[in-house]
Design a protein around this motif. Sequence first.
Motif, PDB file in Angstrom:
ATOM      1  N   GLN A  15      17.312  -2.954 -33.859  1.00  0.00           N
ATOM      2  CA  GLN A  15      18.523  -2.602 -33.264  1.00  0.00           C
ATOM      3  C   GLN A  15      18.742  -1.222 -32.426  1.00  0.00           C
ATOM      4  N   ARG A  25      20.627  -6.383 -30.914  1.00  0.00           N
ATOM      5  CA  ARG A  25      19.638  -6.794 -31.917  1.00  0.00           C
ATOM      6  C   ARG A  25      18.777  -7.756 -31.624  1.00  0.00           C
ATOM      7  N   GLN A  48      22.764 -11.797 -32.241  1.00  0.00           N
ATOM      8  CA  GLN A  48      23.366 -12.278 -33.422  1.00  0.00           C
ATOM      9  C   GLN A  48      23.137 -13.825 -33.820  1.00  0.00           C
TER      10      GLN A  48
END
Length: 109
Positions: A15, A25, A48
Amino acid sequence: MEITGKLIKVLDLEQGTSKAGKEWRKQSIIVQTDAEFNNEVCISAFGQDKITDMNKLQIDDKVTILCNIYSREYKGRYFNSIDGYWFTKAGSKKTNDEFVTVDDNDMPF
């Protein structure tokens, strides 16, 4: 492109922050395919929601992954990337963001 194989390794989460100030990320997995040569493939997930889908898979699961493959040039050399966007156990279908196992022996026809 679709890649099917056995999940053999989950790499560490990466990240950072882009030059524009946005956080990002990325996580990668290694899948062993049935190919005779060069059968280990590294597939990355960005964001995510994709990482969450990918982390539902376990080591030694037979998996199916839909992905985009692309190349980019840097100083006269080319580098390849494989970005996964749909992760599931082989024999499953994704409906409404949930995995549903499909048993071919349980079909009504």
